[in-house]
Design an enzyme around this catalytic site. Structure first.
Site, PDB file in Angstrom:
ATOM      1  N   HIS A 164       0.183   1.582 -13.307  1.00  0.00           N
ATOM      2  CA  HIS A 164       0.651   0.506 -13.802  1.00  0.00           C
ATOM      3  C   HIS A 164       2.355   0.867 -13.711  1.00  0.00           C
ATOM      4  CE1 HIS A 164       1.756  -3.376 -15.886  1.00  0.00           C
ATOM      5  NE2 HIS A 164       2.707  -2.343 -16.711  1.00  0.00           N
TER       6      HIS A 164
ATOM      7  N   ASN B 194      -6.190   3.104 -12.727  1.00  0.00           N
ATOM      8  CA  ASN B 194      -5.075   2.097 -12.247  1.00  0.00           C
ATOM      9  C   ASN B 194      -3.494   2.781 -12.548  1.00  0.00           C
ATOM     10  OD1 ASN B 194      -3.902  -0.575 -11.578  1.00  0.00           O
ATOM     11  ND2 ASN B 194      -3.403  -0.726 -13.715  1.00  0.00           N
TER      12      ASN B 194
ATOM     13  N   MET C 265      -4.347  -6.711  -7.118  1.00  0.00           N
ATOM     14  CA  MET C 265      -3.667  -7.661  -7.945  1.00  0.00           C
ATOM     15  C   MET C 265      -4.857  -8.789  -8.369  1.00  0.00           C
ATOM     16  SD  MET C 265      -0.875  -6.959  -8.373  1.00  0.00           S
ATOM     17  CE  MET C 265       0.447  -5.985  -7.700  1.00  0.00           C
TER      18      MET C 265
ATOM     19  N   GLY D 214       0.752  -1.332  -0.025  1.00  0.00           N
ATOM     20  CA  GLY D 214       0.037   0.073   0.006  1.00  0.00           C
ATOM     21  C   GLY D 214       0.405   1.281  -0.067  1.00  0.00           C
ATOM     22  N   THR D 215       2.013   1.332  -0.549  1.00  0.00           N
ATOM     23  CA  THR D 215       2.485   2.402  -0.583  1.00  0.00           C
ATOM     24  C   THR D 215       1.945   3.528  -1.671  1.00  0.00           C
ATOM     25  OG1 THR D 215       4.365   1.929  -2.275  1.00  0.00           O
ATOM     26  CG2 THR D 215       4.916   1.334  -0.310  1.00  0.00           C
ATOM     27  N   ASN D 216       1.438   3.215  -2.576  1.00  0.00           N
ATOM     28  CA  ASN D 216       0.553   3.920  -3.313  1.00  0.00           C
ATOM     29  C   ASN D 216      -0.552   4.615  -2.659  1.00  0.00           C
ATOM     30  OD1 ASN D 216       1.905   4.413  -6.495  1.00  0.00           O
ATOM     31  ND2 ASN D 216       1.819   2.344  -6.065  1.00  0.00           N
TER      32      ASN D 216
HETATM   33  C1  GAR Z   1       3.005  -0.759  -7.319  1.00  0.00           C
HETATM   34  O1  GAR Z   1       4.313  -0.903  -8.100  1.00  0.00           O
HETATM   35  C2  GAR Z   1       2.052  -0.941  -8.542  1.00  0.00           C
HETATM   36  O2  GAR Z   1       2.344  -0.141  -9.593  1.00  0.00           O
HETATM   37  C3  GAR Z   1       1.765  -2.282  -8.958  1.00  0.00           C
HETATM   38  O3  GAR Z   1       2.060  -2.963  -7.748  1.00  0.00           O
HETATM   39  C4  GAR Z   1       2.902  -2.070  -6.787  1.00  0.00           C
HETATM   40  C5  GAR Z   1       2.085  -2.222  -5.646  1.00  0.00           C
HETATM   41  O4  GAR Z   1       2.830  -1.533  -4.554  1.00  0.00           O
HETATM   42  N1  GAR Z   1       0.739  -2.791  -9.810  1.00  0.00           N
HETATM   43  C6  GAR Z   1       0.824  -3.374 -10.848  1.00  0.00           C
HETATM   44  O5  GAR Z   1       1.939  -4.077 -11.197  1.00  0.00           O
HETATM   45  C7  GAR Z   1      -0.433  -3.548 -11.518  1.00  0.00           C
HETATM   46  N2  GAR Z   1      -0.383  -4.241 -12.851  1.00  0.00           N
HETATM   47  P1  GAR Z   1       1.975  -0.890  -3.235  1.00  0.00           P
HETATM   48  O6  GAR Z   1       1.242  -1.766  -2.662  1.00  0.00           O
HETATM   49  O7  GAR Z   1       3.204  -0.551  -2.221  1.00  0.00           O
HETATM   50  O8  GAR Z   1       1.450   0.303  -3.867  1.00  0.00           O
END
Ligand code: GAR
Length: 207
Positions: free
Chosen positions: A110, A108, A91, A12-14
C-alpha cells in the site's frame, strides 16, 4: 522453494521489482510462478511474458455475483499451487473465501503509512492526492498481510518517505515507489519465503 503468485491490474512496476529481486537473489526460497491480472490489457502481463512467467486473467465483470468471482479466484489460485499471493497494484477487492483460504499468505503493498490514507477508496494516485491535500510532511509505503478489513491486516514492513516542496501526486507516487515500495515488497516476500514472519494476532514479529 515457495510458489509466489502475483496479482496485478496495471503497469506492474512492483511486479518488476519482484522479478529483479528474484533474479538478483534478494528473494530467498521463493519463485514467481504465475502472474494473474484483473485486466487483459495490463502492461504487467508483458513484463511477466518477457520473463517467461505463466500468466492468467480473471475479470470481476465476467461474474454476475461477487461470490462466484470470489470462488473462481480461489479455485484459480489453488490450481496454481500458490504458497504466497502478492497483491502488486491489484485493484479488485478480495472476497471472504479467498482471504480465508489463504490466511496470512496474501501480502499487499500500500502506498502510504497505514493507518494513514488507507481503506476503501484509497488506491493508486488517490492516496498521494489525499496526503498532499492534508499537508503531511512524511508518507511512505506499507507491506502487510490481507484480512477482511481493507488495509487493516498485520503490518510486515513500513518505510517513510519525505514530502518535498512542489510535489504533485505523480512526483510523490514515483518517489514513494522508488524509495519505499520497490524495496520493502521484495524484502517482505523474502521474509515470508524464509519463514521469518510470525503473526501474533494483528501484529507480526520478524524473526
Ligand atoms: C502502487 O503504487 C501500489 O502501491 C498501489 O498501486 C500502484 C501500482 O503500481 N496499490 C494500491 O493503491 C492498493 N491499494 P504498479 O502496477 O506499477 O506496481
Amino acid at each position: 522453494m515457495k510458489n509466489i503468485v502475483v496479482l496485478v491490474s496495471g503497469g506492474g512496476t512492483n511486479l518488476q521489482a519482484l522479478i529483479n529481486a528474484e533474479k538478483s537473489g534478494i528473494i530467498k526460497n521463493g519463485k514467481i510462478t504465475c502472474v494473474i491480472s484483473s485486466n487483459p490489457e495490463a502492461y504487467a502481463l508483458e513484463r511477466a511474458k518477457n520473463n517467461g512467467i505463466d500468466t492468467d486473467v480473471i475479470r470481476r465483470r465476467d461474474y454476475k455475483e461477487f461470490s462466484d468471482y470470489d470462488k473462481a479466484l480461489t479455485a484459480l489460485l489453488r490450481s496454481k499451487n500458490a504458497d504466497l499471493i502478492v497483491l502488486a497494484g491489484f485493484m479488485t477487492i478480495l472476497g471472504k473465501e479467498v482471504i480465508s483460504a489463504f490466511e496470512n499468505r496474501i501480502i499487499n503493498i500500500h502506498p502510504a503509512l497505514i493507518p494513514s490514507f488507507c481503506g476503501e477508496g484509497f488506491y493508486g494516485l488517490k492516496v498521494h492526492e489525499k496526503a498532499l491535500e492534508k499537508g503531511v510532511k512524511v508518507t511512505g509505503a506499507t507491506a502487510h498481510f490481507v484480512t477482511e478489513e481493507c488495509d487493516g491486516g498485520p503490518i510486515i514492513i513500513q518505510k517513510a518517505v519525505d514530502i518535498k516542496n512542489g510535489d504533485t501526486p505523480e512526483i510523490l507516487q514515483k518517489r514513494v515507489m522508488e524509495e519505499a515500495e520497490w524495496k520493502i515488497l521484495p524484502r517482505a516476500v523474502s521474509l515470508f519465503c524464509e519463514d521469518k514472519i510470525k503473526v501474533i494476532g494483528n501484529k507480526t514479529e520478524i524473526l
